[in-house]
Design a protein around this motif. Structure first.
Motif, PDB file in Angstrom:
ATOM      1  N   PHE A   1       1.010  -1.141   0.119  1.00  0.00           N
ATOM      2  CA  PHE A   1       0.023  -0.056  -0.012  1.00  0.00           C
ATOM      3  C   PHE A   1       0.959   1.323  -0.029  1.00  0.00           C
ATOM      4  O   PHE A   1       1.862   1.358   0.547  1.00  0.00           O
ATOM      5  CB  PHE A   1      -0.873   0.049   1.196  1.00  0.00           C
ATOM      6  CG  PHE A   1      -2.041  -0.944   1.227  1.00  0.00           C
ATOM      7  CD1 PHE A   1      -3.367  -0.659   0.896  1.00  0.00           C
ATOM      8  CD2 PHE A   1      -1.756  -2.189   1.631  1.00  0.00           C
ATOM      9  CE1 PHE A   1      -4.219  -1.555   0.711  1.00  0.00           C
ATOM     10  CE2 PHE A   1      -2.804  -2.954   1.767  1.00  0.00           C
ATOM     11  CZ  PHE A   1      -4.118  -2.816   1.384  1.00  0.00           C
TER      12      PHE A   1
ATOM     13  N   GLU B   1      -0.855   7.087   0.463  1.00  0.00           N
ATOM     14  CA  GLU B   1      -2.286   7.522   0.298  1.00  0.00           C
ATOM     15  C   GLU B   1      -3.281   6.592   0.290  1.00  0.00           C
ATOM     16  O   GLU B   1      -4.643   6.701   0.991  1.00  0.00           O
ATOM     17  CB  GLU B   1      -2.443   8.063  -1.200  1.00  0.00           C
ATOM     18  CG  GLU B   1      -1.648   9.302  -1.351  1.00  0.00           C
ATOM     19  CD  GLU B   1       0.237   9.021  -1.249  1.00  0.00           C
ATOM     20  OE1 GLU B   1       0.563   9.869  -1.178  1.00  0.00           O
ATOM     21  OE2 GLU B   1       0.279   7.983  -1.535  1.00  0.00           O
ATOM     22  N   GLN B   2      -3.135   5.373  -0.003  1.00  0.00           N
ATOM     23  CA  GLN B   2      -3.983   4.027   0.118  1.00  0.00           C
ATOM     24  C   GLN B   2      -4.176   3.860   1.399  1.00  0.00           C
ATOM     25  O   GLN B   2      -5.265   3.431   1.817  1.00  0.00           O
ATOM     26  CB  GLN B   2      -3.417   2.963  -0.815  1.00  0.00           C
ATOM     27  CG  GLN B   2      -3.341   3.049  -2.187  1.00  0.00           C
ATOM     28  CD  GLN B   2      -2.654   2.102  -2.915  1.00  0.00           C
ATOM     29  OE1 GLN B   2      -1.647   1.379  -2.318  1.00  0.00           O
ATOM     30  NE2 GLN B   2      -3.099   1.813  -4.353  1.00  0.00           N
TER      31      GLN B   2
ATOM     32  N   GLU C   1      -6.780   6.039   2.827  1.00  0.00           N
ATOM     33  CA  GLU C   1      -8.204   5.773   2.449  1.00  0.00           C
ATOM     34  C   GLU C   1      -8.674   4.660   3.097  1.00  0.00           C
ATOM     35  O   GLU C   1      -9.666   4.597   3.418  1.00  0.00           O
ATOM     36  CB  GLU C   1      -8.018   5.425   0.832  1.00  0.00           C
ATOM     37  CG  GLU C   1      -7.956   6.605   0.093  1.00  0.00           C
ATOM     38  CD  GLU C   1      -7.818   6.283  -1.389  1.00  0.00           C
ATOM     39  OE1 GLU C   1      -7.957   4.832  -1.785  1.00  0.00           O
ATOM     40  OE2 GLU C   1      -7.406   7.172  -2.324  1.00  0.00           O
TER      41      GLU C   1
ATOM     42  N   ARG D   1       6.059   2.001  -1.333  1.00  0.00           N
ATOM     43  CA  ARG D   1       4.784   1.203  -0.830  1.00  0.00           C
ATOM     44  C   ARG D   1       5.284   0.505   0.470  1.00  0.00           C
ATOM     45  O   ARG D   1       6.378   0.070   0.528  1.00  0.00           O
ATOM     46  CB  ARG D   1       4.185   0.462  -1.689  1.00  0.00           C
ATOM     47  CG  ARG D   1       3.702   1.022  -2.958  1.00  0.00           C
ATOM     48  CD  ARG D   1       2.938   0.088  -3.965  1.00  0.00           C
ATOM     49  NE  ARG D   1       4.026  -0.838  -4.579  1.00  0.00           N
ATOM     50  CZ  ARG D   1       3.754  -1.946  -5.429  1.00  0.00           C
ATOM     51  NH1 ARG D   1       2.557  -2.226  -5.504  1.00  0.00           N
ATOM     52  NH2 ARG D   1       4.607  -2.738  -5.748  1.00  0.00           N
TER      53      ARG D   1
END
Length: 288
Positions: free
Chosen positions: A97, A100-101, A104, A132
């Motif tokens: 991830f 930003e993910q 969310e 990530r």
């Protein structure tokens, strides 16, 4: 609370703008509908029928206060709580991830909280490739076949606790390998930790000479485990138990070692002889 009030105030202003925008759109749609109705009415008067149109549904905006409070409570939580939330996500999904993910999915804003970002970047359970984040287990295995290959590399056993986070259904695969007879799952007597041992298929069906069996049976083993462990160490072997440590811990906890009860002299019956014969066949393959 100050930041929450500011967010609520901004949200209410956005709602007012949206309401005004919707009102303008609705007014324009209504005017267009009236013009269309007038035109269709005149043509309908000529044709004798006037088609009716359903009213345009009005868009409603509900308050999002609860959601904003939930987001704010997460972002104001201690760094450790936010880290745990992210690691739980990485462990469950087993995917990489971006910050930003993660934001969310968990509402943890790592870009705005450098303490959370740096702690996760240096966490031993997290892998960061520069862009990530992903979960990092102690042993990189993904399925049952890779798990079996790993266990076979550890001939002296591997701790189950080091395998539990390898992948989601690793415990089910361990039980399956045990049922297949390819591994052993045993508990350490001293630490009470579960250990997986490989069951080498090459050892199955090995025949032992009778003279070697007789030699094995003739060895007089010490009755005290301390003496057994000392003899093993003298011959270059590492004992699997640590009796001295276990007894010291028991004394600290106030637990006195239990003395073995003396066995009563029992009359040897026909059934006793049959049972002993059965055990001898089981252990030594029927050789006497």
């Amino acid at each position: 609370m100050g930041s929450l009030k500011e967010e609520l105030a901004r949200f209410q202003k956005q709602q007012e703008k949206c309401h005004n925008m919707v009102a303008n759109i609705t007014a324009k749609q209504q005017a267009a509908s009236n013009r269309s109705s007038a035109a269709s009415g005149s043509s309908g008067a000529i044709n004798g029928n006037a088609p009716s149109r359903p009213p345009v549904p009005q868009i409603k905006f509900s308050s999002d206060t609860d959601r904003l409070q939930h987001i704010n409570s997460i972002r104001k939580a201690p760094v450790g709580a936010q880290i745990k939330k992210v690691i739980d996500l990485l462990f469950e999904k087993r995917q990489a991830f971006t910050p930003e993910q993660i934001n969310e999915a968990t509402y943890v804003d790592m870009n705005a909280n450098k303490a959370v970002f740096e702690s996760l970047r240096n966490n031993p359970k997290v892998h960061y490739d520069g862009r990530r984040f992903s979960y990092k287990s102690k042993h990189d295995v993904k399925n049952k076949d890779e798990l079996l290959k790993l266990i076979r590399k550890f001939t002296e056993g591997i701790l189950i606790v080091d395998l539990k986070d390898a992948y989601p259904n690793v415990m089910e695969d361990l039980q399956a390998l045990k049922a297949e007879g390819t591994i052993w799952l045993l508990s350490n007597f001293d630490s009470h930790e579960d250990i997986a041992y490989p069951n080498d298929p090459r050892l199955l069906g090995i025949k032992v000479d009778d003279d070697l069996k007789q030699l094995f049976r003739s060895i007089d083993l010490p009755r005290d485990m301390l003496d057994v462990e000392k003899d093993l160490q003298k011959n270059g072997f590492k004992p699997a138990t640590n009796t001295a440590k276990r007894r010291a811990a028991a004394q600290i906890q106030g637990i006195s070692p239990k003395s073995k009860p003396k066995k009563k002299n029992r009359e040897i019956t026909k059934r006793t002889k049959l049972t002993n014969t059965h055990m001898r066949d089981l252990l030594f393959g029927g050789s006497t």
